[in-house]
Design a protein around this motif. Sequence first.
Motif, PDB file in Angstrom:
ATOM      1  N   PRO A 144       0.905  -1.185  -0.203  1.00 13.10           N
ATOM      2  CA  PRO A 144       0.245  -0.341  -0.170  1.00 13.10           C
ATOM      3  C   PRO A 144       0.214   1.409  -0.123  1.00 13.10           C
ATOM      4  O   PRO A 144       2.090   1.172   0.668  1.00 13.10           O
ATOM      5  CB  PRO A 144      -0.451  -0.141   1.356  1.00 13.10           C
ATOM      6  N   THR A 145      -0.120   2.164  -0.806  1.00 10.83           N
ATOM      7  CA  THR A 145       0.573   3.401  -1.179  1.00 10.83           C
ATOM      8  C   THR A 145       1.635   4.175   0.933  1.00 10.83           C
ATOM      9  O   THR A 145       2.509   4.868   0.455  1.00 10.83           O
ATOM     10  CB  THR A 145       0.043   4.896  -1.419  1.00 10.83           C
ATOM     11  N   TRP A 146       0.484   3.673   1.793  1.00 11.14           N
ATOM     12  CA  TRP A 146       0.708   4.369   2.644  1.00 11.14           C
ATOM     13  C   TRP A 146       1.898   3.227   3.825  1.00 11.14           C
ATOM     14  O   TRP A 146       2.361   3.813   5.094  1.00 11.14           O
ATOM     15  CB  TRP A 146      -0.341   4.406   4.154  1.00 11.14           C
ATOM     16  N   PHE A 147       1.686   2.251   3.616  1.00  9.64           N
ATOM     17  CA  PHE A 147       3.431   1.005   3.758  1.00  9.64           C
ATOM     18  C   PHE A 147       4.677   2.066   3.629  1.00  9.64           C
ATOM     19  O   PHE A 147       4.823   2.299   2.966  1.00  9.64           O
ATOM     20  CB  PHE A 147       2.981   0.440   3.417  1.00  9.64           C
ATOM     21  N   PRO A 148       5.651   1.899   5.348  1.00 13.81           N
ATOM     22  CA  PRO A 148       6.972   2.773   5.771  1.00 13.81           C
ATOM     23  C   PRO A 148       7.706   2.467   4.480  1.00 13.81           C
ATOM     24  O   PRO A 148       7.768   0.647   4.608  1.00 13.81           O
ATOM     25  CB  PRO A 148       6.605   2.517   6.869  1.00 13.81           C
ATOM     26  N   GLY A 151       6.330   1.930  -0.011  1.00 16.40           N
ATOM     27  CA  GLY A 151       5.009   1.697  -0.174  1.00 16.40           C
ATOM     28  C   GLY A 151       4.580   1.903  -1.728  1.00 16.40           C
ATOM     29  O   GLY A 151       5.720   2.479  -2.208  1.00 16.40           O
TER      30      GLY A 151
END
Length: 201
Positions: A144-148, A151
Amino acid sequence: MKAAYTRPFLTAALIILADQIIKIWVRKHMAIGEEIKFLGDRGMLHYTENNGMAFGMELGGELGKLALTLFRIVAVFGIGYALVHLIKHKYHRGLIMMVALILAGALGNIIDSTFYGIIYNYAGIFHGRVVDMFYFPILSGHFPTWFPMWGGEEFIFFRPVFNLADAAISIGVIMILINQKRYFKHETPEESNPNSEMVEE
């Protein structure tokens, strides 16, 4: 007593033989990067070679390669000594077999890194490349784009390409970790009780 040594060392020898047969076949019949799919896109032979450790990990440079090969050789002597010790002192049979798997895997990859360079005429002794071929990219997608950190980047599980020797080492280590309480259970040898002898008299 000889029978106690036969099974673990025979198992190790058969794994080493199978590992080398697969590697020689792959090297003879496939080009580097070529794939032969047997589970569609989820399981295949993918011919690759690496200069380093299990699952394609590497230790940089020619010096690193030499150091890794020599370390493997020393480690194999240590594992072999440990296996003999475990058999001699009648440790759990499961532990003995798992150490035999680890020994087989280590020896299987040592053959590649020690002799393949000379056999296939591309490098000197101790500078051969380890042949890998099993690839199981079971899951794939994108973080996911929010994944550190990663992303939006692609992920693949299981990404590393490995060989039978790598698998033997991994199975041995994992099974020892899972069963360590059973494998290393403290057992005191049976001793005659002096008091019991007095009672019998």
